[in-house]
Each structure stands twice: as structure tokens, then as C-alpha cells.
Write a protein that holds these residues in place. Structure first.
Motif, PDB file in Angstrom:
ATOM      1  N   PRO A 111       0.816  -1.235   0.000  1.00 17.21           N
ATOM      2  CA  PRO A 111       0.000   0.000   0.000  1.00 17.21           C
ATOM      3  C   PRO A 111       0.844   1.276   0.000  1.00 17.21           C
ATOM      4  N   THR A 118      -4.531  -1.525  -1.497  1.00 20.37           N
ATOM      5  CA  THR A 118      -4.893  -1.234  -0.110  1.00 20.37           C
ATOM      6  C   THR A 118      -4.519  -2.327   0.870  1.00 20.37           C
ATOM      7  N   ASP A 119      -4.105  -3.497   0.390  1.00 18.03           N
ATOM      8  CA  ASP A 119      -3.785  -4.608   1.277  1.00 18.03           C
ATOM      9  C   ASP A 119      -2.331  -5.035   1.106  1.00 18.03           C
ATOM     10  N   THR A 120      -1.760  -5.584   2.175  1.00 16.65           N
ATOM     11  CA  THR A 120      -0.438  -6.184   2.089  1.00 16.65           C
ATOM     12  C   THR A 120      -0.556  -7.568   1.465  1.00 16.65           C
ATOM     13  N   TYR A 121       0.565  -8.074   0.927  1.00 14.28           N
ATOM     14  CA  TYR A 121       0.578  -9.385   0.289  1.00 14.28           C
ATOM     15  C   TYR A 121       1.662 -10.253   0.917  1.00 14.28           C
TER      16      TYR A 121
END
Length: 226
Positions: A111, A118-121
Motif C-alpha cells: 500500500p 490497499t492490502d499487504t501481500y
């Protein structure tokens, strides 16, 4: 009510007992921290948690978090890849080291790196997106090259295909933050056109027994190396 204060203690007595926010602290002579300085300190603490190269990364700043759907729609209409695959492939190219791609850093700071994500991976999710991008590019490349070599398109139609593809590619580069001059754009288009002329000539040699191009009459050595 202040902790430790007597219930019967008046506001005036408490104000005399507590240090003034406008006067130096009696113990060390320093100014007491105000709300703004505390907020700044908290901000500095958060920034130190983000790697320096992540903070300096300035691609994708032209797209904010609210335009992910629009970016995804644009890519789906004109390419095989999604916005997620596009962004992560770009990051994998930019955060490549001698020992490989920093997938953990990319995933944990996604992000921060890409405003519309909008999200972490997880590192596995980053690797999966990169692999998907690469597979789609290979398939698209094979599809395009066959279309160019099979004589389905006329020379003019193939020029139109190349022009549209080049415009989409330039737009994506510009969104990433790459500034292309007019001279660079024209030079790139000339190089692509030259390559495509060579592709058509050599593909004609594969499809026909003639030693000259059936369209332009240019002599072709069928046995020459490509």
C-alpha cells in the motif's frame, strides 16, 4: 480529575501544584512536549518502520486508492493483465537485487508503494502475481507474432495494431512516472516499425516459395539467418 488528587481539592489548588504548560520544566529546564511535537514524534516512529527505498519510491503517484477499479477496467479492456499484476510486475523489476526479487519487502509495503493497492501481500502472493504477468505476456506475444506472420493483417492494418499497442504501453509508462519526450516517442515508433517490416519480410519467406516479398517485391534469401 487528576490521579492522586483529593476529592476536596479545588481547581485553584491543583493548578498551583501542577507545572504550567508555558513554563520550563523545573526538573530539567526543558520545554514540556506539546501535542504537535508528540504527533511528530509518532510520525517519525512510523516512518522509521518503512524502509528508506520504499519511502523514496515515487511511481504510481498519479493513481490514488480510489481509482483502482478504473485502472483495472482500463487494463482489462486493452491488455490481458490486471492492475494488480501490472503493479507487482513493475515492483519486482524495480526491487530486484543480485540475489533475487525482494518479495517480502514488496508484499509488506504494497500500500505504501502503490497508492491504489490497499492490502499487504505475502511473498507467495507477490510471486504468483509476477508469474501470472509473465505467462500472459508470453502468450500475448505469441498471439501477436503469429497474427503478424500469418498474413491475416495487411501492412496498413498491422501498423494500426502496432500504433494502438504503442499508445497503451506509453500511457502505462507515463502513469508509472516515466517521462517520454517527443523525440523518444518518435524514435521508438520508428524502431518498432522497422522491426515489424523485417518480421513481415521473413515470415513471407516462410510462407511462400518465392524469393521476393509478395507485397513489396523485395528480394529475400530464404536461407538467410534471421
Amino acid at each position: 480529575m487528576t490521579d492522586g488528587a483529593s476529592p476536596d481539592e479545588t481547581d485553584e489548588q491543583r493548578s498551583r501544584a501542577e507545572p504550567s504548560s508555558t513554563e520550563p520544566d523545573a526538573a530539567d529546564g526543558s520545554e514540556p512536549a506539546d501535542d504537535e511535537s508528540l504527533d511528530a514524534a509518532d510520525g517519525d516512529s512510523l516512518e522509521t518502520d518503512v524502509p528508506a527505498d520504499v519511502r523514496k519510491y515515487d511511481r504510481f503517484k498519479k493513481i490514488d486508492g480510489g481509482t483502482y477499479d478504473r485502472a483495472n477496467e482500463f487494463l482489462r479492456e486493452r491488455t490481458y493483465v490486471t492492475a494488480r499484476e501490472w503493479a507487482i510486475a513493475r515492483l519486482c523489476a524495480d526491487f530486484r537485487t543480485e540475489t533475487g526479487v525482494e518479495m517480502t519487502k514488496i508484499g509488506e509495503n504494497l500500500p505504501e508503494l502503490v497508492p491504489f493497492m490497499t492490502d499487504t501481500y505475502t511473498p507467495q502472493a507477490v510471486n504468483q502475481a509476477r508469474a501470472s504477468f509473465e505467462e500472459k505476456v508470453r502468450k500475448a506475444g505469441a498471439t501477436f507474432l503469429y497474427g503478424a506472420m500469418c498474413d491475416f493483417f495487411t501492412a496498413e492494418e498491422l501498423d494500426d495494431v502496432m500504433y494502438e499497442a504503442t499508445e497503451v504501453a506509453k500511457f502505462l509508462l507515463e502513469v508509472e512516472g516515466v517521462e517520454l519526450s517527443v523525440e523518444e516517442e518518435l524514435e521508438t515508433e520508428d524502431q518498432i516499425s522497422e522491426v515489424m517490416r523485417d518480421v513481415r519480410e521473413h515470415s513471407a519467406a516462410l510462407r511462400h516459395d518465392e524469393v521476393s516479398c509478395p507485397e513489396c517485391g523485395h528480394d529475400i534469401d530464404v536461407g538467410e539467418e534471421t
